[in-house]
Design a protein around this motif. Structure first.
Motif, PDB file in Angstrom:
ATOM      1  N   ASP A  80       0.835  -1.213   0.000  1.00  0.00           N
ATOM      2  CA  ASP A  80       0.000   0.000   0.000  1.00  0.00           C
ATOM      3  C   ASP A  80       0.863   1.253   0.000  1.00  0.00           C
ATOM      4  O   ASP A  80       0.572   2.242  -0.684  1.00  0.00           O
ATOM      5  N   GLU A  81       1.921   1.225   0.785  1.00  0.00           N
ATOM      6  CA  GLU A  81       2.808   2.392   0.842  1.00  0.00           C
ATOM      7  C   GLU A  81       3.499   2.632  -0.504  1.00  0.00           C
ATOM      8  O   GLU A  81       3.656   3.780  -0.948  1.00  0.00           O
ATOM      9  N   LEU A  82       3.882   1.548  -1.157  1.00  0.00           N
ATOM     10  CA  LEU A  82       4.487   1.697  -2.491  1.00  0.00           C
ATOM     11  C   LEU A  82       3.503   2.388  -3.443  1.00  0.00           C
ATOM     12  O   LEU A  82       3.874   3.304  -4.191  1.00  0.00           O
ATOM     13  N   LEU A  83       2.232   1.964  -3.392  1.00  0.00           N
ATOM     14  CA  LEU A  83       1.238   2.575  -4.284  1.00  0.00           C
ATOM     15  C   LEU A  83       1.091   4.070  -3.989  1.00  0.00           C
ATOM     16  O   LEU A  83       0.993   4.891  -4.906  1.00  0.00           O
ATOM     17  N   SER A  84       1.092   4.447  -2.707  1.00  0.00           N
ATOM     18  CA  SER A  84       1.007   5.872  -2.361  1.00  0.00           C
ATOM     19  C   SER A  84       2.189   6.650  -2.931  1.00  0.00           C
ATOM     20  O   SER A  84       2.034   7.744  -3.482  1.00  0.00           O
ATOM     21  N   PHE A  85       3.362   6.065  -2.777  1.00  0.00           N
ATOM     22  CA  PHE A  85       4.594   6.697  -3.279  1.00  0.00           C
ATOM     23  C   PHE A  85       4.502   6.884  -4.810  1.00  0.00           C
ATOM     24  O   PHE A  85       4.854   7.945  -5.356  1.00  0.00           O
ATOM     25  N   LEU A  86       3.967   5.872  -5.499  1.00  0.00           N
ATOM     26  CA  LEU A  86       3.901   5.911  -6.965  1.00  0.00           C
ATOM     27  C   LEU A  86       2.877   6.918  -7.474  1.00  0.00           C
ATOM     28  O   LEU A  86       2.930   7.327  -8.635  1.00  0.00           O
ATOM     29  N   ARG A  87       1.944   7.326  -6.588  1.00  0.00           N
ATOM     30  CA  ARG A  87       0.917   8.277  -7.044  1.00  0.00           C
ATOM     31  C   ARG A  87       1.448   9.702  -7.160  1.00  0.00           C
ATOM     32  O   ARG A  87       0.789  10.568  -7.713  1.00  0.00           O
ATOM     33  N   ILE A  88       2.639   9.941  -6.635  1.00  0.00           N
ATOM     34  CA  ILE A  88       3.197  11.306  -6.698  1.00  0.00           C
ATOM     35  C   ILE A  88       3.924  11.479  -8.041  1.00  0.00           C
ATOM     36  O   ILE A  88       4.901  10.780  -8.307  1.00  0.00           O
ATOM     37  N   PRO A  89       3.470  12.400  -8.910  1.00  0.00           N
ATOM     38  CA  PRO A  89       4.080  12.536 -10.250  1.00  0.00           C
ATOM     39  C   PRO A  89       5.377  13.341 -10.204  1.00  0.00           C
ATOM     40  O   PRO A  89       5.477  14.422 -10.781  1.00  0.00           O
ATOM     41  N   SER A  90       6.391  12.754  -9.592  1.00  0.00           N
ATOM     42  CA  SER A  90       7.632  13.491  -9.307  1.00  0.00           C
ATOM     43  C   SER A  90       8.588  13.466 -10.507  1.00  0.00           C
ATOM     44  O   SER A  90       9.674  12.915 -10.444  1.00  0.00           O
ATOM     45  N   ILE A  91       8.142  14.100 -11.592  1.00  0.00           N
ATOM     46  CA  ILE A  91       8.926  14.129 -12.839  1.00  0.00           C
ATOM     47  C   ILE A  91       9.954  15.253 -12.746  1.00  0.00           C
ATOM     48  O   ILE A  91       9.614  16.430 -12.833  1.00  0.00           O
ATOM     49  N   SER A  92      11.209  14.899 -12.613  1.00  0.00           N
ATOM     50  CA  SER A  92      12.225  15.934 -12.386  1.00  0.00           C
ATOM     51  C   SER A  92      12.531  16.744 -13.637  1.00  0.00           C
ATOM     52  O   SER A  92      12.985  17.875 -13.553  1.00  0.00           O
ATOM     53  N   ALA A  93      12.271  16.189 -14.823  1.00  0.00           N
ATOM     54  CA  ALA A  93      12.651  16.864 -16.079  1.00  0.00           C
ATOM     55  C   ALA A  93      11.730  18.018 -16.425  1.00  0.00           C
ATOM     56  O   ALA A  93      12.099  18.875 -17.226  1.00  0.00           O
ATOM     57  N   ILE A  94      10.528  18.036 -15.879  1.00  0.00           N
ATOM     58  CA  ILE A  94       9.528  19.016 -16.301  1.00  0.00           C
ATOM     59  C   ILE A  94       9.335  20.031 -15.172  1.00  0.00           C
ATOM     60  O   ILE A  94       8.868  19.697 -14.086  1.00  0.00           O
ATOM     61  N   PRO A  95       9.739  21.289 -15.453  1.00  0.00           N
ATOM     62  CA  PRO A  95       9.747  22.291 -14.377  1.00  0.00           C
ATOM     63  C   PRO A  95       8.423  22.414 -13.633  1.00  0.00           C
ATOM     64  O   PRO A  95       8.414  22.624 -12.414  1.00  0.00           O
ATOM     65  N   SER A  96       7.310  22.239 -14.336  1.00  0.00           N
ATOM     66  CA  SER A  96       6.021  22.402 -13.650  1.00  0.00           C
ATOM     67  C   SER A  96       5.767  21.291 -12.627  1.00  0.00           C
ATOM     68  O   SER A  96       4.821  21.380 -11.846  1.00  0.00           O
ATOM     69  N   HIS A  97       6.574  20.251 -12.632  1.00  0.00           N
ATOM     70  CA  HIS A  97       6.420  19.182 -11.637  1.00  0.00           C
ATOM     71  C   HIS A  97       7.363  19.338 -10.442  1.00  0.00           C
ATOM     72  O   HIS A  97       7.471  18.412  -9.624  1.00  0.00           O
ATOM     73  N   ALA A  98       8.039  20.468 -10.332  1.00  0.00           N
ATOM     74  CA  ALA A  98       9.011  20.637  -9.242  1.00  0.00           C
ATOM     75  C   ALA A  98       8.359  20.445  -7.871  1.00  0.00           C
ATOM     76  O   ALA A  98       8.932  19.828  -6.966  1.00  0.00           O
ATOM     77  N   ALA A  99       7.120  20.945  -7.725  1.00  0.00           N
ATOM     78  CA  ALA A  99       6.445  20.803  -6.430  1.00  0.00           C
ATOM     79  C   ALA A  99       6.156  19.332  -6.128  1.00  0.00           C
ATOM     80  O   ALA A  99       6.128  18.920  -4.965  1.00  0.00           O
ATOM     81  N   ASP A 100       5.921  18.545  -7.175  1.00  0.00           N
ATOM     82  CA  ASP A 100       5.673  17.118  -6.970  1.00  0.00           C
ATOM     83  C   ASP A 100       6.949  16.407  -6.519  1.00  0.00           C
ATOM     84  O   ASP A 100       6.898  15.478  -5.721  1.00  0.00           O
ATOM     85  N   VAL A 101       8.092  16.824  -7.076  1.00  0.00           N
ATOM     86  CA  VAL A 101       9.363  16.236  -6.638  1.00  0.00           C
ATOM     87  C   VAL A 101       9.582  16.564  -5.156  1.00  0.00           C
ATOM     88  O   VAL A 101       9.977  15.703  -4.361  1.00  0.00           O
ATOM     89  N   GLN A 102       9.273  17.807  -4.775  1.00  0.00           N
ATOM     90  CA  GLN A 102       9.389  18.206  -3.374  1.00  0.00           C
ATOM     91  C   GLN A 102       8.455  17.372  -2.495  1.00  0.00           C
ATOM     92  O   GLN A 102       8.840  16.905  -1.421  1.00  0.00           O
ATOM     93  N   ARG A 103       7.247  17.130  -2.974  1.00  0.00           N
ATOM     94  CA  ARG A 103       6.272  16.335  -2.241  1.00  0.00           C
ATOM     95  C   ARG A 103       6.789  14.905  -2.040  1.00  0.00           C
ATOM     96  O   ARG A 103       6.619  14.313  -0.967  1.00  0.00           O
TER      97      ARG A 103
END
Lengths: 455, 455
Positions: free
Chosen positions: B17-40
């Protein structure tokens, strides 16, 4: 002042308003989602020619974007003149380079800015206004008139080649006046004696069935972008010659007279370089830039795409790569044959490890060439001399108007170009514009030309 | 059953379950608009290591995406092990090729499908769970542990090269266990002895200052797509050799032992061709595909674009054309020097009539190479033999994990790869997945490895 000239003068503000309304319709023929807008432009044109006093107005289906027909045939014994123009426009991307939205026309310093202002809505509205002025002022036209306004010129009139032979009787005429054209400058007129033809293909290169990690598979499988690059690079030599096998075989060589006429037209390479902000001109060795633009064929990649295009990086080895290519052709190249040569060339130059598919694009135009001494062009020459006070240049166009060769082939008539666009008006580019002075002068020119053709 | 093994067994449903939660965060480092997701994602990881029982948890700023630090240092006289992983993921395009949305994980037949499932969220969660199991079952760790989880691996860890030397004391350790890696197959283990490095540039070619009508200007000015094609085609020969001047100069040649080790690893070209649906493999002449993927450098265009890309046609001579290129490098190529060579090559091969600009991309990794006989790798070898019942292959990775060479350079330690991804898991591609059996086996492997390192 002739009565039609007074009419034109009195109604100019309304005519300009009508032009703006026409320009607000985003009739982009190349983009399928704009098909309804092209249809709307056809309906606008049909209503406008009816309002001008033409009869038998019809929007004719073609299988693609429609053709608007109308006529006025009450001048027995007089020639029948077919007036041509098109109400579709080019796409607008890159839209962020436009100063104003492309379909919100703005008039600044006597120029109207909008997509299609010069090519061809401004120019095609001109003869409609001239016909209205003649009918409303003197009550009749000096010749019989038919109109052929189409909605697919910017995609190469793909359905017109089949449509026209099916409507030969309807469009039968003695000559064509073509409102999709221009003059050399604001003070120098021109007679158009040749148009390039054209054709196009899309190349789709496929490697792996999915995008791959460039670390895991780089060095193992072919990259479709590199394969596409090899194919595209094999098509032109470093000195600008097209290296498609057989590409030049059917070309009618330039005569000394051809080259003299071309050389007589002023051409300033430094001004062009400054205007376009390019460090050099470039093209096929052995020909002047003007010969290359007007009388030699080209092969240009219009678009290329594949893999990751967003900001940042993605270390991907992509699955697919694509290119759109169009050729400009000169007499007597056959577009069908050139498409076959392109197909064979791609087959021969596709590297191992990928598959390449060649799909013809809906752009097929035969080159057009006239001596310029037919009746229509002679009369146009007289009018231009009167309006401009000097002899016209005998020019060619590097662009393609497929219907000119189709009219020649199926109706047996030459076309006389009578348009008032100028080359600096950014046709096909952001911030396209049309001069209102040209819009006005064109109306007079059409009235004069129709009167002379009726003598 | 050891007490940590019982703990792992009992808590597996929660771990998934924890893995699934982790995978739900769209932490795409290449795309600047996802910076907040990487931080999350960093915050999620920080909370998770704290819950596992680690201390001094910190999210360290780097100037780019952050690094999560934590430690447990209560084993005096025992070695200090630095555990590495990354919580950022690759972009997801082309998103329409995914069976399920990439950030809505689905478990099907014991595989969890999501972006980052294998690379690297699934693999980096594994040691956290092992640490929790040890601390919660036996109350302490057998060694001192520090973690270094970063958020910029997929863009080449651009800030880590400056960050790490500033934090040498904090990250001082005796060896690194690297959770960003894999095994050869479900039944065959592997020791990773080399990683390729990398670097990248974007090339922007400019011709005229605006898009032009290909009829009016085709044959007069250079087409930037053709210029880009010439530049790109000049970078690789037909037989796959990279033709950037000086590109191969610094390479340490493959030894006979290197080639023997590589040849000992099973490799089935037919299976790869069938799996990827390619008609042939392709790469540098004189090397096997496996040598090319693991021990030879590459130059790949990751993306190309310019001109008209929509359905339909646009007869445009575009103003600009662009490409993104990355290279994979092998010992002892220097990424800075390769970027300079790329720049010089583009300068030398840009045709007349255009300008070309080369901009380095934020991807810079030195190649990594070890003999595999350091203490960490020896212990990992013992654990793998026990778990799999056979000797591991000595493999290399064609990918780049920049920190391996940075750890070697700044901390003076080798990395032992201890990850459980498999090559068929579509890392960087649509429908990436991770086997839950690997997720489970990895937890046991980490507990065993830490125990052995503590003896």
């Amino acid at each position: 002042m002739s009565s039609w000239e007074s009419y034109l003068e009195a109604h100019q503000p309304r005519f300009v308003d009508e032009l703006l309304s026409f320009l607000r319709i985003p009739s982009i023929s190349a983009i399928p989602s704009h098909a309804a807008d092209v249809q709307r432009a056809a309906e606008w044109v049909a209503a406008r020619v009816a309002a001008a006093g033409l009869e038998h107005v019809e929007i004719l289906p073609t299988g693609g974007h429609p053709v608007v027909y109308a006529d006025w045939l009450h001048a027995p014994g007089k020639p029948t003149v077919l007036i041509y123009g098109h109400f579709d426009v080019q796409p607008v991307d890159p839209v962020d380079l436009w100063t104003h939205p492309p379909f919100e026309p703005h008039i600044i310093d006597g120029k109207v800015y909008a997509r299609g202002a010069s090519d061809d809505k401004g120019n095609m509205l001109v003869p409609i206004l001239a016909l209205e002025a003649l009918l409303q002022s003197i009550g009749h036209l000096p010749v019989n008139v038919k109109v052929f306004f189409e909605g697919q010129e910017e995609i190469g009139s793909p359905q017109i080649g089949a449509f026209l032979p099916q409507h030969k009787d309807r469009f039968a005429c003695d000559l064509v006046l073509n409102a999709d054209g221009g003059q050399y400058s604001e003070t120098e007129p021109a007679i158009l004696v040749a148009l390039r033809g054209g054709c196009g293909v899309q190349i789709d290169v496929k490697a792996a069935k999915m995008d791959l990690h460039s670390g895991l598979y780089g060095g193992v499988v072919m990259n479709p972008i590199h394969a596409l690059v090899m194919i595209l690079d094999s098509m032109r030599s470093r000195d600008g010659r097209i290296t498609i096998e057989g590409f030049y075989d059917q070309i009618r060589p330039l005569t000394d007279l051809d080259r003299e006429r071309i050389a007589a037209v002023p051409f300033d390479p430094d001004a062009i370089m400054a205007d376009l902000d390019v460090p050099d001109l470039f093209g096929e060795a052995g020909y002047t830039p003007q010969e290359r633009a007007w009388a030699r064929p080209t092969l240009e990649v219009n678009g290329v795409w594949g893999g990751f295009q967003d900001p940042g990086i993605k270390t991907v080895l992509p699955s697919m790569a694509h290119a759109k290519i169009t050729c400009r052709l000169v007499a007597d190249q056959d577009p069908e044959r050139i498409v076959q040569l392109l197909q064979a060339h791609v087959d021969r130059h596709t590297p191992p490890g990928v598959t390449a598919t060649v799909t013809p694009l809906p752009f097929r135009a035969s080159p057009y060439l006239t001596e310029g001494n037919d009746h229509g062009n002679q009369v146009v020459r007289e009018v231009l001399v009167e309006l401009y006070g000097r002899e016209p240049y005998y020019v060619r166009s590097g662009g393609s108007i497929p219907v000119c060769s189709l009219f020649q082939q199926h109706l047996g008539v030459y076309s006389a170009s009578l348009g008032f666009g100028l080359d600096d008006e950014r046709q096909h580019s952001p911030d396209e514009f049309f001069r209102l002075a040209s819009f006005r002068r064109g109306q007079t020119a059409y009235c004069m030309t129709l009167e002379r053709l009726g003598r």
